[in-house]
Design an enzyme around this catalytic site. Sequence first.
Site, PDB file in Angstrom:
ATOM      1  CG  ASP A   7      -4.157 -11.906 -20.634  1.00 36.00           C
ATOM      2  OD1 ASP A   7      -5.391 -12.051 -20.481  1.00 36.00           O
ATOM      3  OD2 ASP A   7      -3.559 -12.189 -21.689  1.00 36.00           O
ATOM      4  CD  GLU A  68      -8.617  -9.784 -20.835  1.00 32.26           C
ATOM      5  OE1 GLU A  68      -8.462  -8.902 -21.703  1.00 32.26           O
ATOM      6  OE2 GLU A  68      -8.283 -10.961 -20.974  1.00 32.26           O
ATOM      7  CG  ASP A 141      -0.124 -14.923 -23.210  1.00 33.69           C
ATOM      8  OD1 ASP A 141      -1.341 -15.174 -23.244  1.00 33.69           O
ATOM      9  OD2 ASP A 141       0.725 -15.514 -23.908  1.00 33.69           O
TER      10      ASP A 141
END
Length: 163
Positions: A7, A68, A141
Amino acid sequence: MLVIGLDPGTAITGYGIIDELPDRSLRLLAHGTIRTSSAMDTDQRLQVLHEKLTEILESYQPQCAAVEKLYFQRNVRTALQVGQARGVIMLALSQGSIPVYEYNPMDVKLAVTGYGMAEKGQVQQMVKALLNLHEIPKPDDAADALAIAICHAHSARLTMLDT
C-alpha cells in the site's frame, strides 16, 4: 505462493506478506510499515523507502507482488507523492525480478469481502478472518497491504482456473 502486498505512500508504505498453502488457505508471514520522517527531503524519503523495501524483499523472497493502483485523489500533491512512492516500489520489485500485479481499491474490496463498496472496517474484519488471526492487523496501512495480497491470491487462483 508467497505474495507481498504493498500500500504505497511516501510517509507510510504498508506491506503484508502471505503464503498460499497447498490447501488454498492463507498464512500470514509478516506485516508492517515503512515510515519516513516528514523532516526529510522527498529524495531522502524515497531512498529510505527503496532501501527498506529491498531489505524486506531479500529477507522474504516473495514470488510475486500486488500493489495498489493510484486512484483519483482530489489533492494533487498527495497523488504526486503516492505516485513517486509507487515508482520506487516498482523499481525495487523490478530489481528483484518480482512480477507485479496491480489492483484498484474497489477490486481489493470485492476480492476480500465480496462487495466492491465495502467499508474499511469490513475489509479489516475479513483480513482477520481469512488469515485466521485473533485481531485485526495494525496499523491500517499494513492491514490494507494484506488485503491487497489476499486480493492477488484470490485473483491468481481464478486466473489459473481460466487457463
